[in-house]
Design an enzyme around this catalytic site. Structure first.
Site, PDB file in Angstrom:
ATOM      1  N   GLY A  13     -73.244 -35.322  37.515  1.00  0.00           N
ATOM      2  CA  GLY A  13     -72.350 -36.481  37.429  1.00  0.00           C
ATOM      3  C   GLY A  13     -71.200 -36.357  38.415  1.00  0.00           C
ATOM      4  NE  ARG A  74     -77.223 -36.860  35.539  1.00  0.00           N
ATOM      5  CZ  ARG A  74     -76.129 -36.162  35.235  1.00  0.00           C
ATOM      6  NH1 ARG A  74     -76.167 -34.841  35.242  1.00  0.00           N
ATOM      7  NH2 ARG A  74     -75.012 -36.766  34.900  1.00  0.00           N
ATOM      8  CG  ASP A 105     -73.895 -26.876  32.270  1.00  0.00           C
ATOM      9  OD1 ASP A 105     -73.171 -27.892  32.235  1.00  0.00           O
ATOM     10  OD2 ASP A 105     -74.998 -26.818  31.697  1.00  0.00           O
ATOM     11  CB  THR A 128     -68.432 -32.058  34.954  1.00  0.00           C
ATOM     12  OG1 THR A 128     -68.557 -32.792  33.735  1.00  0.00           O
ATOM     13  CG2 THR A 128     -68.122 -30.622  34.596  1.00  0.00           C
ATOM     14  CG  ASP A 130     -68.739 -34.238  30.486  1.00  0.00           C
ATOM     15  OD1 ASP A 130     -68.146 -35.330  30.518  1.00  0.00           O
ATOM     16  OD2 ASP A 130     -69.975 -34.132  30.627  1.00  0.00           O
ATOM     17  CG  ASP A 132     -69.431 -29.786  29.881  1.00  0.00           C
ATOM     18  OD1 ASP A 132     -69.162 -29.588  31.080  1.00  0.00           O
ATOM     19  OD2 ASP A 132     -70.410 -30.455  29.520  1.00  0.00           O
ATOM     20  NE  ARG A 174     -73.451 -35.646  29.508  1.00  0.00           N
ATOM     21  CZ  ARG A 174     -74.009 -35.094  30.557  1.00  0.00           C
ATOM     22  NH1 ARG A 174     -75.282 -34.807  30.555  1.00  0.00           N
ATOM     23  NH2 ARG A 174     -73.324 -34.815  31.635  1.00  0.00           N
TER      24      ARG A 174
END
Ligand code: ATP
Length: 324
Positions: A13, A74, A105, A128, A130, A132, A174
């Site tokens: 992303g 992706r 990741d 990202t 996120d 995360d 997410r």
């Protein structure tokens, strides 16, 4: 080892601040006399040979632009060893001796495989919204996404207050709780629903009613999207069917991905891009640039190939306590 020619790509992303990292990589590498090839559209573009030669001007005037000038993608085929071998052959054919990957990741797993299978030098820069990735306190884009979501929730609060309404505002991330928790605290949310948490609908209703009883005119519940966006509609239906409570849904979606990067994202991305190249020059690879104890530094890349939910649930309690 001295590298004469490196490649750079973005994968997974997009996130605001990726351009700042690209700029820092290109300018640092050129400063050290290296050639830089930009690889468009991530690993998919690498396999298709989508290359652009980067010079000082190709990264001019991009600091303030969201998204990524290299674009991203992706690439499911990259999970197969035969395609990674092809990618290394293609890079070697171009004279590219090392690769810098900006992504999450999953993108780091792909980079790590290039190193393990073909001894190809790689460096990862975490990008990202996120936040995360394991073993880093920060990923490029998180701060901008939080700021964008806060601005949106503030606007929703205005209309919610005018009509004395309850809103379920769904934020991205997410399985990561990071955006929801920070936005919840910063917008005075009455409740924050985390990705894997069982929703206590009765408690939501009790909290809202307690607020109304003391004169509150609006309630904002921040919903972390979880694996599939749209869970707010299910919560809305249960509140209506079981508790006769009307709640409006606002899903912020991809607006959180775009926009001009914040000062924090520009600052961290600039340091990470610079450090990525400096580390390669020192022979430190495979590594990822990370933030540890508030400082930009490096760690071994395999430490950053997992998802990690920086789930500081005390922020949930903080938001709840402050919004009574
Ligand atoms: P985001 O957090 O934004 O989703 P990400 O980097 O985690 O970023 P993924 O879709 O997981 O996003 O991965 C991006 C790309 O990295 C994949 O499309 C694929 O090309 C490559 N990749 C992911 N996992 C692996 C793996 N196990 N082995 C090789 N390549 C992988």
């Amino acid at each position: 080892m001295t590298f004469k020619h490196i490649g750079i790509l973005c994968s997974g992303g997009d996130s605001p601040g990726m351009n700042c990292a690209i700029r820092a990589v290109v300018r640092t590498a050129i400063h050290h006399g290296m050639q830089v090839t930009g690889i468009r559209r991530g690993y998919a573009g690498l396999l298709r040979g989508e290359f652009i030669q980067m010079n000082l001007s190709s990264v001019g005037n991009i600091l303030q632009r969201g998204g990524t000038i290299l674009q991203t993608s992706r690439s499911p085929e990259f999970a197969k060893a035969e395609f990674r071998k092809r990618a290394v052959d293609i890079m070697k054919g171009q004279g590219i001796e090392a690769l810098i990957v900006i992504g999450g990741d999953g993108s780091f797993k792909g980079a790590m495989a290039l190193c393990e299978e073909h001894n190809f030098p790689v460096v990862g820069i975490p990008g990202t919204i996120d936040n995360d990735i394991s073993n880093t306190e920060y990923t490029i884009g998180f701060d901008t996404a939080v700021e964008t979501a806060i601005e949106a929730v503030d606007r929703i609060r205005d209309t919610a207050h005018s009509h004395a309404r309850t809103f379920l505002v769904e934020v991205m991330g997410r399985n990561s709780s990071a955006i929801a928790l920070k936005v919840g605290v910063c917008t005075g949310a009455e409740n924050i629903l985390l990705p894997h948490e069982k929703v206590d609908h009765k408690k939501i209703v009790d909290d809202i009613q307690r607020g109304i009883a003391r004169g509150k005119e609006s309630s904002i519940i921040i919903v972390a999207e979880g694996p599939v966006s749209g869970r707010s509609y299910e919560i809305q239906n249960i509140l209506k069917d079981l508790y006769h409570m009307d709640a409006h849904v606002a899903i912020l979606g991809h607006i959180q991905r775009g926009g001009s990067p914040s000062g924090e994202d520009r600052f961290i991305a600039s340091q990470m891009g610079n450090l990525a190249v400096e580390s390669l020059i020192k022979g430190e690879y495979p590594i990822a640039t990370i933030v540890k104890s508030g400082k930009v530094t490096i760690t071994e890349l395999p430490n950053c190939t997992k998802k990690e939910d920086h789930n500081f649930s005390e922020y949930k309690d903080l938001a709840h306590t402050l919004s009574i």
